[in-house]
Structure formats: structure tokens, C-alpha cells
Write an enzyme that holds these catalytic residues in place. Structure first.
Site, PDB file in Angstrom:
ATOM      1  N   GLY A  96      89.787   8.342 -23.536  1.00 43.56           N
ATOM      2  CA  GLY A  96      89.911   9.688 -22.984  1.00 43.56           C
ATOM      3  C   GLY A  96      91.314   9.897 -22.456  1.00 43.56           C
ATOM      4  O   GLY A  96      92.253   9.234 -22.895  1.00 43.56           O
ATOM      5  N   SER A  97      91.432  10.790 -21.500  1.00 38.48           N
ATOM      6  CA  SER A  97      92.758  11.167 -21.014  1.00 38.48           C
ATOM      7  C   SER A  97      93.337  10.087 -20.103  1.00 38.48           C
ATOM      8  O   SER A  97      92.607   9.323 -19.468  1.00 38.48           O
ATOM      9  CB  SER A  97      92.656  12.494 -20.263  1.00 38.48           C
ATOM     10  N   THR A  98      94.653  10.071 -20.022  1.00 36.19           N
ATOM     11  CA  THR A  98      95.324   9.087 -19.185  1.00 36.19           C
ATOM     12  C   THR A  98      94.966   9.302 -17.706  1.00 36.19           C
ATOM     13  O   THR A  98      94.790   8.336 -16.963  1.00 36.19           O
ATOM     14  CB  THR A  98      96.847   9.163 -19.418  1.00 36.19           C
ATOM     15  N   GLU A 148     100.839  15.639 -23.035  1.00 40.79           N
ATOM     16  CA  GLU A 148      99.921  15.753 -24.163  1.00 40.79           C
ATOM     17  C   GLU A 148      99.243  17.125 -24.112  1.00 40.79           C
ATOM     18  O   GLU A 148      98.587  17.455 -23.126  1.00 40.79           O
ATOM     19  CB  GLU A 148      98.861  14.649 -24.083  1.00 40.79           C
ATOM     20  N   CYS A 200      94.229  11.737 -30.777  1.00 42.38           N
ATOM     21  CA  CYS A 200      95.088  11.049 -29.808  1.00 42.38           C
ATOM     22  C   CYS A 200      96.342  10.507 -30.472  1.00 42.38           C
ATOM     23  O   CYS A 200      97.384  10.425 -29.864  1.00 42.38           O
ATOM     24  CB  CYS A 200      94.299   9.926 -29.146  1.00 42.38           C
ATOM     25  N   GLY A 220      91.696   7.764 -17.134  1.00 40.49           N
ATOM     26  CA  GLY A 220      91.870   6.315 -17.294  1.00 40.49           C
ATOM     27  C   GLY A 220      92.424   5.678 -16.025  1.00 40.49           C
ATOM     28  O   GLY A 220      91.964   4.616 -15.589  1.00 40.49           O
TER      29      GLY A 220
END
Ligand code: NAD
Length: 488
Positions: free
Chosen positions: A236-238, A392, A291, A241
Site C-alpha cells: 500500500g502507500s508509504t 506519488e 506502483c 507503511g
């Protein structure tokens, strides 16, 4: 249009509704209207799933019975294979996949990856000898044994949900772990089908569990914080994370993270197919929601005007040939949600504020089918320090940045907090390879080389993640090393 079966939870071998009976709508990105309903897991459901996975790991022979695992994972593959039509429907209705993208990025790619896992599995090394060594006046024999890490919380995104679900669940099961799959609220059906088909395959209760809910964070956070869960495998997204790492610290959770990207494709001035190398970077496939897509195009300053003209023509040629649910030739549909559409549009506005020039697109297109459509969009005159070049966007928005020479191209590619993938195009393989080796990313495609496949490890440097999914390495992520030594 309600066309999908209800997405039910799968806990301890039972397909069930949420305790308390709550459900939520699955919103279809093509129309913005509900396409199905899903159980809305309560705290008690998530508790039950964790307890069931723990029991299955601690009290059954699942972690040690390799033959059972291989035969059930193969059986589950066969059931998925027989349900490709349903998988396509889910990818289209829930994730917004266009018909021409369903195979490549969704169903076929996931099923091929599954086969690759089964093919590499015999290479897993379960034991390794370190030989003899003297110490304390005697000889010692030493071996390492590799064991499943335990209960895995697999938290997945909506963009290519089957591919990511397979990437985690199949690897963890083959390694001997038990799993709680937690798909994104946008794509619960692509998670629920794991429960439904696992029930048919006859998995022991608790080996696979599937929970989801309307609240994007609730179930994931419970998995991350619970000491009974040994490893979190997250894609998923940073931002999320990082939060998982922070929240996992309390129980020193093992975390395996596949995160975002802002990958650069470098087209060197000696490229033999300059026009094709530039034009094929148009970010349209699955509306740019990948991604590992190349969302920054780096072209030589000496050929910048030429690149602009090529892109202008390529976008004009692509035209309005997207956003039609029933057109098998199309590769681009909507973005996933209203929220995502607004986020992407805000980046487009930001790009204009930052002084970049809009070469193509830039607008929402609700006229398409009422859903979340954004035109294929391209910014030129972009400086790598702009936010549209650093953050992103996760939509159909390409940014084009000029460079002076190879060193400059490498510098720009690496001036990013991300490090997921990249590309280099050159007429000289040696030159392209030299550049590829200097780019700090988990994969680099040279002259269109395919570096994403189920038999290859995939993952990121820097803020793009920790660990590798797919291939032999992808299975080994779910193993612990135990060292045993004995006196001879
Ligand atoms: P997201 O981070 O918003 O959500 C991913 C998952 O995490 C969902 O299941 C969500 O419900 C859950 N979640 C949300 N908040 C949580 C929390 N606080 N604790 C635990 N779980 C939580 O990402 P998304 O919007 O679903 O997906 C898009 C992102 O995924 C992009 O950044 C994309 O780059 C990334 N992605 C990465 C890869 C890769 O392999 N590197 C592959 C696909 C997508």
C-alpha cells in the site's frame, strides 16, 4: 447495478456475515454507484480471525506438513482457474479494470504468478549445514532449519487486488504460515473469493481467514498491534507503511512492506527507437494506478522539443479511446474512487501552480459513465524538485523532465525518496546497463526488458519498501531461521 455476490467474511473455516450484521456498499468506479455489498467486520470478527489463525498454526500440522500444503494450494489454484470469469468481473467492477487490462495486470498475471510460486517452491531450502567446528575442546555439528514465521496479517490495496492477494497469501501458505487476509474496502470481493474457494478446497479451519470492513484502518491496525500476529505483509502507500512500522514496534512485529513509487524511465539520446521509447511511456494503462509504473519520463535536453512533439501526437492519437466498460480493446478505465479522483485532480492543479506546462489532458470526465474518470494527462517543463515530480500521484499523470547527460539522468532518477522500479533505453546495451546499475531501485527495465514476473523477486529500495515479493525470495520472506548445534 448490483452484479457481484455479497462479500462474506471467512473465519475459522466458516463463511459468515459480520457479527452484528453490518454491511457496506462496494462502490463501482465506472458509475460511482454500488455494485455489491460486503460484510463490515466488527472488532469481534477480527479477534475471532486472529484467534483462529493462531490455533491453526499452533495446534495443527499445517506448519510441518509440506505435502498437505502443496496439494491444497494446488487445489485452490484449480478452483481459481475455474473461476476466471468471476475474477475478471471482480477486477472490472470493483477495481475499475478496463477489458483490455483485465488479463495483463489482473487475472492472467496473478494466475501465472501463482503457477510460478508452485514451480519455484521445490527450491526452498528447509535445512542447511554449517559443518563442524571445534570449540570448548570438542567438535560441534551445526545446522540451520527454516521454519514458517507463524501467523501472517496480509494487508492489501485495491489497484491490482488479485495479484497482490496471490502474492502474499500463496507464498505465506506454501511457507507453512497461517494467514489473515485484509483487503482494501474498495475491493473486498477479491478477498472474499479466497474464503469461498478455500472452503471448497477443504483447508483446515483457521489456515486462511479473510476479514474486511468499511473502515480502512480498523482491521489492519488490530492485526498490526496484536502480539498473536507474527508478521505483517503489507502492500500500500508509504504513509500507511510507516504507520505500520511505528505501531508494530510495540510488539517488535516483523514487517514486510511493498510501498509506493515514483519511478523514472530514462531515454538516452542514442535510443534506436526514440519515438517509441517516449510514446510508450504515456501513463494510461489501468489509469496509471500501478506502483511500479514509470511516472517520470527523463529525456535528453538536446531532444526535449522532439520528445514533446512525439508525446503530443501520441496523446492525440490515443484520444478518447478509453473509459468504455464493454470495449475489449481498451486498457484504461476510471480511477478507483471519488477521493482518489479528487486527489489526482488536486495534483494536476498543483502542477499548473508549480509552473509545469500541461501538454495533454488535465480534466475530469464524469460524462464517460458517471464514475471517476480523469483524462490521460502529461506535464512537460517539469523540474524534478516540483511536488508533482516527487510525490506519488497514482493516476494517469506523466511528468517529463529534461537531463543534460548520463550523470545528470542518474542524479535526477535517484533524487527521489522512492526506489521501486525504473527504465533505461539506449542504442548501446553497455551504456544502458551502466546507467541501470547506478539507479537505486528494486528493478530496472533495460530497453523494455520485463522485470516483473512471478518467478522474480519484486520490491523497493528506500521509501518503496522492505523485503521482496514473488519468486523464491517471496516465499522465504515468510520463514524464520533456527540454528541448531550439537556436540559430537
Ligand atoms: P493504502 O495504504 O491506503 O491502503 C492499503 C491497505 O492498508 C488497505 O487494505 C487499507 O485498508 C489498509 N490500511 C489503511 N490504513 C491502515 C492502517 N492505519 N493500518 C493498517 N492498515 C491500513 O493504499 P491504497 O490506496 O489501497 O493503494 C495504493 C498504494 O499502494 C499506492 O501507494 C501504491 O504505490 C501502493 N502499491 C504498492 C505496490 C508494491 O508492490 N510496491 C503494489 C500495489 C500498490
Amino acid at each position: 447495478m448490483t452484479s457481484l455476490p455479497d462479500a462474506r467474511l471467512f473465519i475459522g473455516g466458516q463463511l459468515r456475515d459480520a457479527k452484528g450484521g453490518r454491511t457496506f456498499d462496494i462502490i463501482g468506479p465506472w458509475t460511482g454507484a454500488p455494485v455489491g455489498r460486503a460484510a463490515d467486520a466488527s472488532v469481534q470478527d477480527i479477534e475471532d480471525a486472529i484467534a483462529a489463525a493462531r490455533r491453526a498454526f499452533d495446534d495443527t500440522d499445517w506448519p510441518t506438513n509440506v505435502d498437505l500444503r502443496v496439494s491444497l494450494v494446488q487445489k485452490l489454484y484449480d478452483l481459481f482457474d475455474a473461476n476466471r470469469g468471476r475474477l475478471s468481473d471482480l477486477a472490472r467492477h470493483e477495481a475499475g479494470a478496463a477489458m483490455g487490462a483485465v488479463g495483463r495486470a489482473h487475472v492472467d498475471m496473478a494466475m501465472d504468478g501463482w503457477k510460478d510460486y508452485l514451480a519455484v517452491f521445490p527450491q526452498v531450502q528447509w535445512q542447511k549445514s554449517y559443518g563442524e567446528r571445534s570449540g570448548y575442546g570438542m567438535m560441534h555439528e551445526r545446522i540451520a532449519v527454516y521454519e514458517p514465521v507463524g501467523v501472517v496479517g496480509a494487508i492489501t490495496p485495491w489497484n491490482v487486488p488479485l495479484y497482490v492477494n496471490v502474492g502474499k497469501v500463496v507464498a505465506a501458505l506454501l511457507a507453512g504460515c497461517t494467514v489473515i487476509l485484509k483487503p482494501a474496502p474498495n475491493t473486498p470481493g477479491m478477498g472474499a473469493i479466497f474464503g469461498e474457494l478455500a472452503a471448497q478446497a477443504g483447508f483446515p479451519p483457521g489456515v486462511i481467514n479473510v476479514v474486511f470492513g468499511e473502515d480502512a484502518a480498523l482491521a489492519g491496525e488490530m492485526l498490526v498491534k496484536d502480539p498473536r500476529v507474527d508478521l505483517i505483509s503489507f502492500t500500500g502507500s508509504t504513509g500507511v507503511g510507516k504507520r505500520i512500522m511505528e505501531q508494530g514496534a510495540a510488539t517488535l512485529k516483523r514487517v514486510f512492506l511493498e510501498l509506493g513509487g515514483k519511478s523514472a524511465k530514462i531515454v538516452l539520446e542514442d535510443s534506436e527507437n526514440f519515438a517509441m521509447d517516449v510514446a510508450t511511456t504515456m501513463l494510461v494503462f489501468h489509469a496509471g494506478q500501478g506502483c511500479a509504473v514509470h511516472s517520470r519520463l527523463l529525456v535528453p535536453q538536446s531532444r526535449y522539443e522532439e520528445a514533446k512533439a512525439i508525446l503530443k501526437a501520441a496523446y492525440a492519437n490515443f484520444g478518447d479511446n478509453w473509459g468504455d466498460f464493454d470495449n475489449p480493446g481498451q486498457i484504461m478505465g476510471p480511477v478507483i474512487s471519488r477521493r482518489q479522483m479528487e486527489r489526482v485532480l488536486s495534483y494536476i492543479a498543483l502542477g499548473e501552480e508549480e509552473g509545469a506546462t500541461l501538454l495533454a489532458g488535465g480534466k475530469a470526465r464524469p460524462d464517460k459513465a458517471g464514475g471517476f474518470f480523469i483524462e490521460p494527462t502529461c506535464f512537460v517543463d517539469v523540474d524534478n524538485s516540483m511536488r508533482i515530480a516527487q510525490e506519488e500521484i497514482f493516476g494517469p499523470v506523466l511528468v517529463v523532465i529534461p537531463f543534460q547527460d548520463d550523470d545528470d539522468a542518474v542524479r535526477i532518477a535517484n533524487e527521489s525518496s522512492y526506489g521501486l522500479s525504473g527504465g533505461v533505453a539506449s542504442g548501446s546495451l553497455d551504456r544502458a546497463m551502466a546507467v541501470a546499475r547506478r539507479v537505486r531501485t528494486g528493478s530496472v527495465s533495460v530497453n523494455g526488458g520485463m522485470c516483473i514476473a512471478g518467478d522474480l523477486p519484486f520490491g523497493g529500495y528506500k521509501s518503496s519498501g522492505i523485503g521482496r515479493e514473488w519468486g523464491l525470495e517471496g516465499i522465504e520472506e515468510y520463514l524464520e531461521t533456527k540454528l541448531i548445534a550439537w556436540r559430537k
